[in-house]
Design an enzyme around this catalytic site. Structure first.
Site, PDB file in Angstrom:
ATOM      1  N   MET A  59       0.857  -1.192   0.000  1.00  0.00           N
ATOM      2  CA  MET A  59       0.000   0.000   0.000  1.00  0.00           C
ATOM      3  C   MET A  59       0.895   1.246   0.000  1.00  0.00           C
ATOM      4  SD  MET A  59      -3.438  -0.947   2.045  1.00  0.00           S
ATOM      5  CE  MET A  59      -2.860  -0.713   3.696  1.00  0.00           C
ATOM      6  N   GLY A  60       2.145   1.076  -0.412  1.00  0.00           N
ATOM      7  CA  GLY A  60       3.059   2.214  -0.523  1.00  0.00           C
ATOM      8  C   GLY A  60       3.621   2.642   0.817  1.00  0.00           C
TER       9      GLY A  60
ATOM     10  N   HIS B  68       9.170  -3.459   3.465  1.00  0.00           N
ATOM     11  CA  HIS B  68       8.911  -3.523   2.010  1.00  0.00           C
ATOM     12  C   HIS B  68      10.212  -3.754   1.251  1.00  0.00           C
ATOM     13  CE1 HIS B  68       5.387  -0.787   3.114  1.00  0.00           C
ATOM     14  NE2 HIS B  68       4.828  -1.856   2.615  1.00  0.00           N
TER      15      HIS B  68
ATOM     16  N   GLN C  53     -10.323  -2.544   2.657  1.00  0.00           N
ATOM     17  CA  GLN C  53      -9.801  -3.227   3.845  1.00  0.00           C
ATOM     18  C   GLN C  53      -9.766  -2.324   5.074  1.00  0.00           C
ATOM     19  OE1 GLN C  53      -5.927  -4.042   1.759  1.00  0.00           O
ATOM     20  NE2 GLN C  53      -5.039  -3.766   3.788  1.00  0.00           N
TER      21      GLN C  53
ATOM     22  N   LYS D 207       4.884  -9.992   9.385  1.00  0.00           N
ATOM     23  CA  LYS D 207       4.309  -9.139  10.431  1.00  0.00           C
ATOM     24  C   LYS D 207       2.781  -9.254  10.400  1.00  0.00           C
ATOM     25  CE  LYS D 207       3.935  -4.636  10.571  1.00  0.00           C
ATOM     26  NZ  LYS D 207       2.554  -4.380  11.010  1.00  0.00           N
TER      27      LYS D 207
ATOM     28  N   GLN E 152      -2.845 -12.365   7.881  1.00  0.00           N
ATOM     29  CA  GLN E 152      -3.040 -12.046   6.458  1.00  0.00           C
ATOM     30  C   GLN E 152      -2.295 -13.063   5.583  1.00  0.00           C
ATOM     31  OE1 GLN E 152      -2.728  -7.957   4.709  1.00  0.00           O
ATOM     32  NE2 GLN E 152      -0.702  -8.580   4.096  1.00  0.00           N
TER      33      GLN E 152
ATOM     34  N   VAL F 227      10.844  -7.412   9.684  1.00  0.00           N
ATOM     35  CA  VAL F 227      12.029  -6.553   9.809  1.00  0.00           C
ATOM     36  C   VAL F 227      11.805  -5.659  11.033  1.00  0.00           C
ATOM     37  CG1 VAL F 227      13.356  -4.704   8.732  1.00  0.00           C
ATOM     38  CG2 VAL F 227      12.516  -6.609   7.344  1.00  0.00           C
TER      39      VAL F 227
ATOM     40  N   SER G  59       4.174   0.880   8.228  1.00  0.00           N
ATOM     41  CA  SER G  59       3.876   2.221   7.706  1.00  0.00           C
ATOM     42  C   SER G  59       3.232   3.072   8.793  1.00  0.00           C
ATOM     43  CB  SER G  59       2.931   2.132   6.510  1.00  0.00           C
ATOM     44  OG  SER G  59       3.514   1.329   5.517  1.00  0.00           O
ATOM     45  N   ARG G  60       2.491   2.417   9.693  1.00  0.00           N
ATOM     46  CA  ARG G  60       1.777   3.173  10.738  1.00  0.00           C
ATOM     47  C   ARG G  60       2.727   3.711  11.814  1.00  0.00           C
ATOM     48  NH1 ARG G  60      -2.617  -0.631   9.557  1.00  0.00           N
ATOM     49  NH2 ARG G  60      -4.325   0.603   8.716  1.00  0.00           N
TER      50      ARG G  60
END
Ligand code: PAF
Length: 275
Positions: A24-25, A31, A55, A143, A147, A170, A180-181
């Site tokens: 999701m970038g 990533h 989602q 992580k 999912q 990682v 990302s959060r």
């Protein structure tokens, strides 16, 4: 979508092996490790960047989700990515869109219980990405353990011709799992967020030290997390690593999964622990 399909078909006709890293970038080290592994193992490396609205639940962070498309594309280029596949929301979910992938039990426990509809959105978009890119292999981080398991299940249950590769979490040098959060965290919240991985590592020591009662271990983890008032526990579960069924006794190997909000930011982490 049509352009991606055409490109994939041409490359496959030439005998090339395709790898896909769905994202999701807002790339982070996690990533980058997926991209590096996928690049080693393919002739055509595709990274998808799509912040998938289905989602996110109502009141979740879809609008606020970190987005830095230009920087991601530049980084992707530097890392040798051949194709950045970034479809629009309108093309992915046009007027009249109706189809979703719905998992049974495993889609509705843990994160699925706290985020109703989350895995329905994830699985549906991953199936759509697989359809457009038609990769030989697809790479996901551990992580998001639940999912990853659900995607493997979908691939098996729908007889999809893609190999799902899971890559280790990682962590930052202090243990915080890359996410990302993490960008939402203030410096105080970031300190508190460290409590999650610390609790997991302490749990591993406790198991190594002989603890076999999963309920007792779970209670300990919750109490360690709750020592910090900024941390609000969503769930802690000690599960079988393949089925995600909660175990009573800690046998050969378990996965400990947890989710918590730290000053409003929802974080997840997990650790596989062997006796
Ligand atoms: O893990 C993610 O970033 C997302 O859930 C995924 C797999 C790209 C689907 O939107």
């Amino acid at each position: 979508v049509a352009e991606m399909k055409e490109c994939s078909a041409e490359e496959r006709d030439r005998g090339r092996r395709l790898a896909l890293v769905p994202t999701m970038g807002a790339f982070h080290e996690g990533h980058l490790s997926l991209i590096a592994a996928a690049g080693q193992d393919s002739d055509l490396l595709v990274v998808s960047i799509f912040v998938n609205p289905t989602q996110f639940g109502p009141g979740e962070d879809y609008e606020a989700y970190p987005r830095d498309f230009e920087k991601d594309v530049q980084q992707a280029e530097e890392l040798g990515v051949h194709v950045v596949y970034a479809p629009s929301v309108e093309e992915m979910y046009p007027q009249g869109y109706e189809m979703y992938v719905e998992a049974d039990r495993t889609g509705h426990i843990l994160c699925g219980r706290s985020r109703p509809g989350h895995f329905r959105g994830v699985l549906s978009v991953v199936l759509k990405l697989f359809t457009a890119v038609n990769p030989h292999k697809a790479y996901f981080g551990e992580k998001d353990y639940q999912q990853l398991l659900l995607i493997r299940r979908m691939v098996a249950d729908f007889h999809l011709d893609v190999e799902v590769v899971g890559m280790p979490i990682v962590r930052e040098p202090d243990g915080l799992a890359a996410s990302s959060r993490n960008a939402y965290l203030s410096s105080e919240a970031r300190q508190s967020a460290l409590g999650l991985s610390r609790a997991l590592f302490r749990a591993r020591e406790t198991v190594t030290g002989g603890e076999r009662d999963a309920a007792a271990l779970r209670r300990k983890i919750i109490s360690w997390l709750e020592e910090d008032r900024r941390v609000v526990v969503d769930y802690v579960a000690v599960c079988h690593p393949e089925t995600l069924e909660e175990v009573r006794r800690i046998g050969e190997e378990v996965v400990i999964l947890l989710a918590a909000k730290v000053e409003g930011t929802r974080l997840i982490d997990n650790l596989r622990v062997a006796t």
